[in-house]
Design an enzyme around this catalytic site. Structure first.
Site, PDB file in Angstrom:
ATOM      1  N   LYS A 111       5.138  -0.219   0.989  1.00 24.94           N
ATOM      2  CA  LYS A 111       4.855  -1.687   0.701  1.00 24.94           C
ATOM      3  C   LYS A 111       4.178  -2.085  -0.511  1.00 24.94           C
ATOM      4  O   LYS A 111       4.812  -3.064  -1.108  1.00 24.94           O
ATOM      5  CB  LYS A 111       3.884  -1.998   1.954  1.00 24.94           C
ATOM      6  N   SER A 141      -4.498  -8.909  -2.459  1.00 24.51           N
ATOM      7  CA  SER A 141      -5.723  -8.005  -2.867  1.00 24.51           C
ATOM      8  C   SER A 141      -5.549  -7.620  -4.304  1.00 24.51           C
ATOM      9  O   SER A 141      -6.660  -7.246  -5.159  1.00 24.51           O
ATOM     10  CB  SER A 141      -5.536  -6.727  -1.848  1.00 24.51           C
ATOM     11  N   LYS A 192      -4.566   2.227  -2.200  1.00 23.26           N
ATOM     12  CA  LYS A 192      -5.015   0.750  -1.757  1.00 23.26           C
ATOM     13  C   LYS A 192      -4.276   0.583  -0.455  1.00 23.26           C
ATOM     14  O   LYS A 192      -3.281   0.832  -0.091  1.00 23.26           O
ATOM     15  CB  LYS A 192      -4.029  -0.439  -2.933  1.00 23.26           C
ATOM     16  N   ASN A 211      -5.818 -12.709  12.486  1.00 21.16           N
ATOM     17  CA  ASN A 211      -5.926 -13.348  11.402  1.00 21.16           C
ATOM     18  C   ASN A 211      -4.520 -13.523  10.880  1.00 21.16           C
ATOM     19  O   ASN A 211      -4.148 -14.727  10.544  1.00 21.16           O
ATOM     20  CB  ASN A 211      -6.545 -12.198  10.401  1.00 21.16           C
ATOM     21  N   GLN A 229       2.209   2.221   3.692  1.00 19.07           N
ATOM     22  CA  GLN A 229       1.485   1.310   2.634  1.00 19.07           C
ATOM     23  C   GLN A 229       1.953   1.422   1.125  1.00 19.07           C
ATOM     24  O   GLN A 229       2.087   0.821   0.294  1.00 19.07           O
ATOM     25  CB  GLN A 229      -0.349   1.670   2.612  1.00 19.07           C
ATOM     26  N   ASP A 279      -8.417  -4.761   7.644  1.00 18.06           N
ATOM     27  CA  ASP A 279      -7.510  -4.313   8.694  1.00 18.06           C
ATOM     28  C   ASP A 279      -7.794  -4.732   9.997  1.00 18.06           C
ATOM     29  O   ASP A 279      -8.795  -5.632  10.014  1.00 18.06           O
ATOM     30  CB  ASP A 279      -6.734  -2.935   8.447  1.00 18.06           C
ATOM     31  N   THR A 293      -1.660 -12.548   4.325  1.00 18.34           N
ATOM     32  CA  THR A 293      -0.715 -12.032   5.047  1.00 18.34           C
ATOM     33  C   THR A 293      -0.039 -13.025   5.950  1.00 18.34           C
ATOM     34  O   THR A 293       1.502 -12.983   5.982  1.00 18.34           O
ATOM     35  CB  THR A 293      -1.292 -10.926   5.944  1.00 18.34           C
ATOM     36  N   LYS A 325      -4.783   4.453   3.492  1.00 20.16           N
ATOM     37  CA  LYS A 325      -5.388   3.817   4.649  1.00 20.16           C
ATOM     38  C   LYS A 325      -6.556   4.492   5.138  1.00 20.16           C
ATOM     39  O   LYS A 325      -6.637   5.552   4.892  1.00 20.16           O
ATOM     40  CB  LYS A 325      -4.113   3.733   5.694  1.00 20.16           C
TER      41      LYS A 325
END
Ligand code: GLU
Length: 457
Positions: free
Chosen positions: A127, A388, A103, A254, A124, A179, A223, A139
């Site tokens: 995280k 997500s 993911k 964003n 990631q 992203d 985020t 990613k």
């Protein structure tokens, strides 16, 4: 390499220390030309000594954790508006599926390299583990200048990119999202091509979709909102709050704009903002709606500042301005030693990473020595991927949750992310404010246990 801050009973055995050195040597030997990835690995290896002292059996998984399960590098051919054939390089790095499907987002920016994608993929993994959700890490992206392309060009590019991607993704396999350079519009176009190729719907195969295609409420905001939820909890530990705080925020994409919305709602004043072209100081407070309108219309922060009495523009960093809190929300390596020194001098209370890796290791050391609180991106910007995960749940259950419900869950997840990092900081480093090492230690423990239980696969 010696793990940091592991004295006394927290020092791993010689055997474990030898494994750490061996893994590090392998990383250097295999990818000598990948400094960003190397930096990300070094940071994690430097935080896990005390975990390995307690659980030496987890050392043997390190080699597997530092080598991606799969790396796909591919050609992305497309035709521009002038009818010319163009070629870009696409990437998808499937780093770890120990905790669930790979993911992580897709980034379309010029100059993207495998080094950067691997660095982001590695981050990631940790995280995602910190969110407590069942997500692996990956990613991807391409060295494509999405910002300069027409909508038709972006659509053709997305379709070509998704033609390769389709072979690798699916709701139980790998679930990309957006992203930098990839938002709901691009995710929708990739989903369209994906469906056409596989011949059936799989709404859980991509997240960050447009609402009309089952995108979660608040995914675009997640985020930025999550960064501020994390920050508020971190300040509460310091006995502070956001009411009246002066905050500088870099970036005007964003993450930055949604973080600004939440900051203002919490009573803070955004006294500085920036984009890739320059920065603006506005002591009376940035008008976030006006800034959003300018950015949506293709303008810069300098265009926004024009005609605003209180605002001044500069080509320098926004982080040299006086502030109580700094939120780097643009991209990697935006706060170096110089900016960190200025933040310390200016009495900044906290620096929290909205972007991935915006504060360099040398700058982090300066912040630590200057007693400035630091919220690492791995923890602080986990709200995006957390929502997500909620989007995947909604797709699986054929449900659509309200914005209130998603916000509520996001708030709970961010509080848990904060507390996991704080508790591990306390447990392994005797410092609950050491979120940097705490986040790495807590995340490593969760991923490493899963890798170990899966056997050598
Ligand atoms: N690109 C975001 C990140 O860096 C979100 C990834 C996702 O939602 O899968 O965490």
């Amino acid at each position: 390499m010696a793990p940091a801050r592991d004295e006394g009973h927290r020092r791993p055995t010689d055997e474990v220390a030898a494994t750490l050195r061996e893994v590090w040597r392998d990383v250097l030997r295999r990818d000598p030309d990948q400094p960003q990835f190397r930096g990300a690995v070094r940071e994690v290896l430097g935080s896990i000594g005390p975990v390995l002292a307690e659980h030496p059996e987890l050392a043997e998984v390190l080699g597997r954790l530092c080598e991606p399960e799969r790396q796909v590098v591919f050609r992305v051919p497309w035709v521009d508006d002038a009818g010319r054939a163009r070629v870009n390089r696409g990437f998808r790095v499937q780093f770890s599926s120990a905790l669930g499907p790979y993911k992580g987002g897709l980034r379309f920016v010029p100059g993207l390299t495998l080094d950067v994608v691997k660095f982001l993929g590695f981050e990631q993994v940790f995280k995602n583990a910190l969110t407590g959700q069942d997500l692996g890490g990956g990613k991807g992206g391409a060295d494509f200048a999405a910002k300069d392309a027409s909508p038709g060009e972006v659509m053709r590019f997305c379709q070509s990119y998704a033609t390769e991607l389709a072979a690798h993704v699916g709701s139980w396999t790998d679930v990309p999202a957006g992203d930098m350079g990839v938002g709901p519009r691009e995710v929708g176009w990739m989903l369209g091509q994906y469906r056409r190729l596989v011949g059936h719907d799989d709404p859980g195969a991509l997240t960050g979709k447009p609402a009309a295609l089952g995108g979660s409420a608040l995914r675009p905001e997640a985020t930025g909102y999550g960064v501020v939820y994390f920050l508020a909890r971190m300040l509460a530990e310091q006995g502070r709050d956001l009411d009246g705080a002066r905050v500088v925020v870099s970036g005007s994409g964003n993450v930055a704009l949604h973080a600004m919305d939440k900051l203002v709602a919490a009573g803070a004043t955004v006294v500085g903002c920036s984009d890739s072209r320059g920065s603006v100081a506005e002591p009376g407070g940035v008008d976030v709606e006006a800034l959003r309108e300018t950015k949506d219309g293709g303008g810069s922060v300098a265009d926004y500042a024009e005609g605003r009495a209180d605002a001044s523009t500069s080509s320098g960093s926004v982080f040299t301005q006086e502030c109580d809190v700094a939120l780097p929300c643009a991209t990697q390596n935006e706060i170096g030693p110089e900016e960190a020194r200025r933040l310390v001098e200016n009495g900044c209370w906290a620096v929290v990473e909205g972007a991935n890796g915006p504060v360099t290791p040398a700058a982090r050391t300066i912040l630590r020595e200057g007693k400035v609180g630091f919220g690492p991106g791995k923890a602080a910007n986990a709200g995006g991927v957390a929502v997500s995960a909620l989007e995947m749940q909604q797709a699986a259950g054929r449900e659509q949750w309200s914005a209130e419900e998603v916000d509520d869950r996001l708030g709970t997840i961010m509080a848990e992310v904060h507390d996991r990092a704080r508790d591990a900081g306390e447990r392994y480093f005797d410092d609950p404010a050491d979120y940097e090492h705490g986040a790495n230690a807590a995340a490593f423990r969760r991923v490493a246990e899963a890798v170990e239980r899966l056997g050598v696969v």
